[in-house]
Design a protein around this motif. Structure first.
Motif, PDB file in Angstrom:
ATOM      1  N   THR A 180       0.854  -1.184   0.000  1.00  0.00           N
ATOM      2  CA  THR A 180       0.000   0.000   0.000  1.00  0.00           C
ATOM      3  C   THR A 180       0.890   1.234   0.000  1.00  0.00           C
ATOM      4  OG1 THR A 180      -1.538  -1.255   1.353  1.00  0.00           O
ATOM      5  CG2 THR A 180      -1.929   1.110   1.165  1.00  0.00           C
ATOM      6  N   HIS A 181       0.627   2.157  -0.939  1.00  0.00           N
ATOM      7  CA  HIS A 181       1.415   3.391  -0.986  1.00  0.00           C
ATOM      8  C   HIS A 181       1.132   4.253   0.240  1.00  0.00           C
ATOM      9  CE1 HIS A 181       3.332   3.161  -4.883  1.00  0.00           C
ATOM     10  NE2 HIS A 181       2.226   2.638  -5.378  1.00  0.00           N
ATOM     11  N   ALA A 182       2.026   5.209   0.474  1.00  0.00           N
ATOM     12  CA  ALA A 182       1.870   6.083   1.642  1.00  0.00           C
ATOM     13  C   ALA A 182       0.543   6.845   1.582  1.00  0.00           C
ATOM     14  CB  ALA A 182       3.039   7.057   1.714  1.00  0.00           C
ATOM     15  N   ASP A 183       0.051   7.131   0.368  1.00  0.00           N
ATOM     16  CA  ASP A 183      -1.205   7.884   0.249  1.00  0.00           C
ATOM     17  C   ASP A 183      -2.437   6.987   0.374  1.00  0.00           C
ATOM     18  OD1 ASP A 183      -1.186   6.496  -2.080  1.00  0.00           O
ATOM     19  OD2 ASP A 183      -1.068   8.229  -3.405  1.00  0.00           O
ATOM     20  N   GLY A 184      -2.233   5.707   0.706  1.00  0.00           N
ATOM     21  CA  GLY A 184      -3.358   4.821   0.922  1.00  0.00           C
ATOM     22  C   GLY A 184      -3.770   4.021  -0.301  1.00  0.00           C
ATOM     23  N   HIS A 185      -3.169   4.339  -1.467  1.00  0.00           N
ATOM     24  CA  HIS A 185      -3.504   3.598  -2.676  1.00  0.00           C
ATOM     25  C   HIS A 185      -2.917   2.190  -2.588  1.00  0.00           C
ATOM     26  CE1 HIS A 185      -4.043   2.632  -6.869  1.00  0.00           C
ATOM     27  NE2 HIS A 185      -2.758   2.381  -6.970  1.00  0.00           N
TER      28      HIS A 185
END
Lengths: 254, 264
Positions: free
Chosen positions: B11-16
């Motif tokens: 999961t990317h830091a931005d929640g994606h």
């Protein structure tokens, strides 16, 4: 012309006249025939320039001294700046960043001439003081320029090398430096051109080189000698400008 | 180098969420193509396998070790055995091709040797051999900014060949080449990987190329493995399901960018 412009221009005129009055410049004397004759007489004393072999021997020595002062000062400053640029670009943490930036600001804020005065007191009369003065101020200038060039260099090449197992130093050498050093060279050459002119002036405060000879000749009213010194200065500046132009064409622009 | 993913997600830091619940086993020396629509997570998967990003979930095993339990020093040593081929090779524009290729082995070199090699390239023969496999031996002393996009991609491949990486990860390695050159280059890469016994994973947009050159195909969509099959077992239905909607959703972009169309 509208009213507002009219007011602005007349205000400006009044300010100029007031400035002349305040400085007590004698305009009448400045434009008199006698001033023109005196000026022409003074200028004539610079001609013919001194071409005596003994004097030119001395001049050659001073020219080399000025050249050496500017070259050594700039080179040492570039090396120091390259070292300080890393912390000053924030690569070694926030504390090192603040210390490096503060140091560079201090070095840069004090002009070469003031450094030269201080260095003459610290290191004695002569080219040592001039070299140190140039080095200190130029380190401040180049350190900041180098750091900004480093901040603006793309990081992906170094990042990719890090991901293939190279150390931070190796990644800097192979990923960042190839893009960086032409800019660093260009800045150093530009500062060298400035420094060669500055080195000729530093002699006025006793820091050696052509400036010192010019100061001595002018003080002793030996205008012919002064003319020779100025000719040497001109030749030196032209030579360094064209040399650094060649280097720039070869390494920076190509 | 063999590798194993069990229940790995990222999961990317931005929640994606880029990758979900991946199970994957790759044996030493395998050659695998990863296909799937844009945004399916192909690049994330390759970066995860290359130890550039840490999985948020699950277990990732490389060789016999779990890389993210290593000390930084051991992780560096592990990374020096991984070769990454980028879609846009991050090569400094003013660097010469020979230096760019030799930089592949930086992870194996001492600092002193790296410095010496920077001043004068120490292994001209090695760089020339790697470049010759990709028909670029004549560009040895050119600067990277004098090369075309396709030539740069091949320099990036040559760097990894010179590195003799045990795990080669290629992200769209031939996207800037014409179809003929792309096929030739991929063939050379596969042959070189086979000779060195390296494991090769490549993400590709051109499905035909993937099916023709790679024995095993992984279809990735929305961060999930849609299928993981031998090339000859991949059916046209599975391919259209893999790319379904994508062309409907953005017909304009596929028309504008012919090099990146899903099918060629």
């Amino acid at each position: 012309m509208n009213r507002r412009q009219l007011i602005a221009i007349s205000g400006l005129l009044v300010a100029v006249i007031a400035a002349f009055a305040y400085l007590q410049l004698n305009l009448a004397e400045l434009s008199s025939a006698r001033t023109a004759t005196l000026l022409a007489d003074y200028l004539a004393r610079f001609w013919p320039i001194n071409l005596g072999a003994a004097y030119w021997h001395q001049l050659g020595h001073a020219t080399l001294e000025t050249l050496a002062m500017s070259a050594v000062g700039t080179l040492a400053a570039a090396l120091l700046a390259a070292v300080i640029a890393l912390p000053a670009a924030g690569k070694l943490g926030p504390l090192a960043y603040l210390i490096a930036r503060g140091g560079l600001n201090l070095l840069r804020a004090i002009p070469e001439l003031v450094w030269a005065l201080l260095m003459v007191l610290a290191a004695g009369l002569g080219p040592n003081a001039g070299t140190l003065a140039l080095m200190l101020h130029t380190t401040g200038v180049l350190g900041r320029l180098f750091a900004e060039a480093l901040e603006n260099t793309p990081t992906t090449p170094a990042q990719a090398l890090r991901h293939s197992g190279s150390s931070a130093t190796q990644a800097f050498l192979y990923g960042t430096l190839p893009n960086l050093w032409p800019q660093w060279l260009a800045y150093s050459l530009y500062r060298w051109e400035n420094n060669i002119r500055m080195a000729s002036v530093l002699g006025f405060v006793g820091a050696g080189g052509l400036g010192q000879m010019l100061y001595v000749s002018l003080s002793l009213f030996q205008e012919a000698n002064a003319a020779s010194v100025m000719l040497c200065m001109l030749a030196l500046v032209v030579a360094v400008d064209s040399f650094s132009r060649v280097l720039r064409l070869r390494w920076v622009i190509a | 180098m063999q590798l194993q993913l069990s229940g790995v997600g990222f999961t990317h830091a931005d929640g994606h969420v880029a990758l979900r619940e991946l199970h994957l086993q790759v044996a030493q020396g395998e050659q695998i193509a990863i296909i799937g629509p844009s945004g399916a997570g192909k690049t994330s998967l390759l970066r995860l396998l290359g130890c550039q990003i840490k999985p948020s979930l699950g277990q990732f095993q490389l060789g016999t070790q779990q890389p993210w339990q290593h000390s930084p020093r051991a992780l560096r040593a592990l990374r020096s055995r991984i070769g990454l081929i980028h879609q846009q090779p991050p090569l400094p524009p003013k660097q010469r091709v020979i230096t760019a290729v030799l930089a592949g082995r930086l992870g194996q070199w001492s600092l002193l040797h790296s410095l010496r090699n920077l001043l004068s390239p120490q292994d001209r023969q090695g760089a020339e051999t790697a470049l010759a496999r990709l028909d670029l031996a004549d560009k040895l002393f050119q600067r990277c900014d004098q090369l075309s996009g396709g030539q740069l991609q091949r320099v990036g491949i040559a760097r990894v060949l010179y590195q003799q990486a045990e795990l080669m990860l290629a992200d769209e390695p031939v996207s800037a080449m014409d179809p003929h050159l792309a096929q030739h280059t991929l063939r050379s890469l596969c042959a070189a990987a086979a000779e060195q016994g390296s494991t090769l994973l490549a993400s590709l947009h051109t499905v035909d190329l993937a099916l023709a050159l790679f024995p095993r195909i992984i279809g990735l969509r929305d961060g999930r493995i849609q299928f993981d099959l031998p090339a000859q077992a991949v059916s046209p239905e599975q391919l259209s399901a893999l790319y379904a909607n994508e062309r409907l959703a953005s017909p304009a972009s596929t028309a504008l960018n012919p090099l990146r169309i899903a099918r060629c």
